[in-house]
Design a protein around this motif. Sequence first.
Motif, PDB file in Angstrom:
ATOM      1  N   PRO A 604       0.810  -1.227   0.000  1.00 18.18           N
ATOM      2  CA  PRO A 604       0.000   0.000   0.000  1.00 18.18           C
ATOM      3  C   PRO A 604       0.848   1.286   0.000  1.00 18.18           C
ATOM      4  N   ASP A 605       2.022   1.232   0.598  1.00 17.06           N
ATOM      5  CA  ASP A 605       2.843   2.451   0.657  1.00 17.06           C
ATOM      6  C   ASP A 605       3.681   2.677  -0.606  1.00 17.06           C
ATOM      7  N   GLY A 606       3.468   1.835  -1.636  1.00 10.87           N
ATOM      8  CA  GLY A 606       4.188   2.069  -2.894  1.00 10.87           C
ATOM      9  C   GLY A 606       5.523   1.364  -2.984  1.00 10.87           C
ATOM     10  N   THR A 607       5.998   0.775  -1.890  1.00  6.10           N
ATOM     11  CA  THR A 607       7.215  -0.037  -1.982  1.00  6.10           C
ATOM     12  C   THR A 607       6.811  -1.437  -2.442  1.00  6.10           C
ATOM     13  N   PHE A 608       7.802  -2.267  -2.660  1.00  4.77           N
ATOM     14  CA  PHE A 608       7.530  -3.634  -3.075  1.00  4.77           C
ATOM     15  C   PHE A 608       8.094  -4.607  -2.053  1.00  4.77           C
ATOM     16  N   LYS A 609       7.503  -5.779  -2.028  1.00  3.00           N
ATOM     17  CA  LYS A 609       8.068  -6.860  -1.208  1.00  3.00           C
ATOM     18  C   LYS A 609       8.386  -8.045  -2.113  1.00  3.00           C
ATOM     19  N   HIS A 620      13.246   2.084  -8.757  1.00  2.00           N
ATOM     20  CA  HIS A 620      14.301   3.068  -9.003  1.00  2.00           C
ATOM     21  C   HIS A 620      13.669   4.325  -9.604  1.00  2.00           C
ATOM     22  N   PRO A 621      14.164   5.501  -9.230  1.00  3.50           N
ATOM     23  CA  PRO A 621      13.581   6.734  -9.789  1.00  3.50           C
ATOM     24  C   PRO A 621      13.543   6.742 -11.323  1.00  3.50           C
ATOM     25  N   SER A 622      14.415   5.979 -11.957  1.00  6.56           N
ATOM     26  CA  SER A 622      14.413   5.956 -13.411  1.00  6.56           C
ATOM     27  C   SER A 622      13.311   5.042 -13.957  1.00  6.56           C
ATOM     28  N   SER A 623      12.634   4.323 -13.065  1.00  7.08           N
ATOM     29  CA  SER A 623      11.628   3.381 -13.536  1.00  7.08           C
ATOM     30  C   SER A 623      10.271   4.056 -13.683  1.00  7.08           C
ATOM     31  N   LEU A 624       9.531   3.571 -14.637  1.00 10.70           N
ATOM     32  CA  LEU A 624       8.175   4.036 -14.839  1.00 10.70           C
ATOM     33  C   LEU A 624       7.298   3.708 -13.637  1.00 10.70           C
ATOM     34  N   MET A 625       7.690   2.681 -12.914  1.00  9.85           N
ATOM     35  CA  MET A 625       6.882   2.228 -11.791  1.00  9.85           C
ATOM     36  C   MET A 625       7.163   3.036 -10.526  1.00  9.85           C
ATOM     37  N   PHE A 626       8.033   4.023 -10.678  1.00 11.30           N
ATOM     38  CA  PHE A 626       8.296   4.940  -9.575  1.00 11.30           C
ATOM     39  C   PHE A 626       7.061   5.817  -9.458  1.00 11.30           C
ATOM     40  N   ASN A 627       6.410   5.778  -8.302  1.00 10.19           N
ATOM     41  CA  ASN A 627       5.199   6.580  -8.116  1.00 10.19           C
ATOM     42  C   ASN A 627       3.987   6.117  -8.915  1.00 10.19           C
TER      43      ASN A 627
END
Length: 671
Positions: A604-609, A620-627
Amino acid sequence: MATDFDLSSSFIPSLHKPSSLLPISRHRESLLYLVENFPITIVVGQTGSGKTTQLPQFLEQAGWCEEGKAIAVTQPRRVAATTVATRVAEEMDCKLGEEVGYSIRFEDLTSAKTRIKFLTDGLLLREALADPLLSRYSVIMVDEAHERSLSTDILLGILKKIKKRRPDLRIIVSSATLQAEDFLRYFSDEKDDQNGNGSGSSEGRIISLEGRMYPVDTLFLDEPAEDYVARAVKTVFDIHAGEPDGDILVFMTGREEISAAIQMIEDRAASSHPRAQRILPLPLYAGLTSEQQLYVFEPAPEHTRKVIVSTNIAEASVTIDGMVYVIDCGFVKLRAFNPKTGIETLTATPVSKASATQRAGRAGRTKPGKCYRLYTQTAYESLPEDTVPEIQRSNLAPTILQLKALGIDNVLRFNFLTPPPAELIIRALEILYSLGAVDDYAKLTRPLGVRMAELSVEPMMAKVLLSASTMGCLSEILSIAAMTSLQGAVWFHHDGEKRATDTARRKFAAEEGDHLTLLNVYESFVTKGRKDSKWCRDNYLNYKSMSRAVSIRAQLKRYLERFAIDVEETLAVSKKLENVSSKGEQIRKCLTTGYFAHAARMQPDGTFKTVNGGVTLHAHPSSLMFNRKADWVIFHEILETGDKIFIRDVTKIEKSWLLDGSLSTYYQVRA
Ligand code: CDP
Ligand code: MG
């Protein structure tokens, strides 16, 4: 005209200082004698003594390339292989790629004429797949062996085996540090058990080229530096203001730090007093283009002090003349693979004493120098003696796959120079088993395992490539494999234009994630940008890298065609076909067949497990999946910086794909 006598134009400066001035030239006869008479010659000499550039030429002149044979010189680093080949070709006055050439992954600049071939150690291992006795070569020089790269260690083991079947082969191991005894003992162990003394071995000899070294004053900090980048920059200006002429070599751990340091030096130089002596900061790291690298080797313009800010590359494998001051941050980025979590990290780690000494030595090559260590003497005392060899801290899946393809089935019994910990081998076998590359008896499967070993990409991507044709998306997967091989060099990073770069990138963004975005970039490049480098500039894309992707793709395609796998060329995404999204789904499913072990779920907090729930990952900030929102994803790469673990090249998948067939044998996916 003739009266207008101008001294500077009537003398043409010699391109190189005569190689007869190098320490190695005095040892020419002894070197040739040893190589003639012993299967193994260990050459120890300071960096810059002429091992890499001169020794192959001595051998060539002495006739070791007769009857179509060639001399191979291996380097752990791609940059070293290319720069050194360029240099030797110049010295021999031939065109690079003819008598002297190089070969690195995805780039071969050699021909039938090539007599001296510089190549990465990994690539020579690859050649052994097709030519198991490496019969093309009369002499193989394993250079920079002290670096103990993973491929160097394996290569030494393979050469030890080949030596038994090829008494004519000559092996030279060259090293900048004093591990020579270990190398010789390794090669002589069986025959010379009785005397146990390396130097008297019938197999080989050690020769030491005592290079001329000037004294280097070493200075430590009184207190630890809080921010060594800032401290390094300050030291640069202190030297610039207070010390006599001489270039400065700064050791940092990676590209970001190097860019930051260069930026700070430029800013500060611009705002300080214009003075007679200018300052010219230049970066040196592995991802640079070849032109950018050349600046580093060129002498600085008059009244200019050159400051090279480099990674570990400049420690031993690349020689830059004129360095008088060394600034050592005391850290190096090392890869480490954790067999428990399966996570590979690239972490800044304190250097070893051997490394620190080697770095300091870079200052004393042409005159007495100074080395500024950005750490305390107490910290130095507590450093480990040597760096842990790569083989003891790497993901061994690619290595073991390769060993098996070379016919070494019982990897546990392979004669390693330093054996890797058992957990690393076990983990590697698990990975290979889950990918279907080895069977229940840990034997290479046919054709899958054999083909995976032949493809020059890591096993997970190899599996994806080999699944792609049955999944109907081979053309696209080829492009994606080529793009991920660029390792992040796709985009240009103009300083201060981050927003513009981001906007440009958004144009190519695919909802499903980074892999399809990379595919969009690739397909747009081949349709619009290939003949027009302006297109790349406008889109903040690196033209050189993109061209490289085209060439890598062509090479991967050739491999597949050799396996009789047809590649039907399609441009799925940019043609806006009706079935784009179903194609996209096939591609993502296909990626999952190789990367299921790199699956993670968004929290839920946007991180991954990770799948087993253990580790928290960040896009990674360079990833589209950032945010962005996602549920399950797979990722290509994982890297740890500071206390955060980042994943790069991330793509959305469905959980059910992980449960499909063989995938579930690897992981029990927890919801
Ligand atoms: O291999 P080793 O460190 O013993 O020395 P090398 O790389 O063969 O370099 C011998 C000398 O060639 C160095 O001292 C440099 O002066 C010169 N060199 C160079 O100027 N440019 C290069 N790309 C390589 C070597
Ligand atoms: Mg060298």
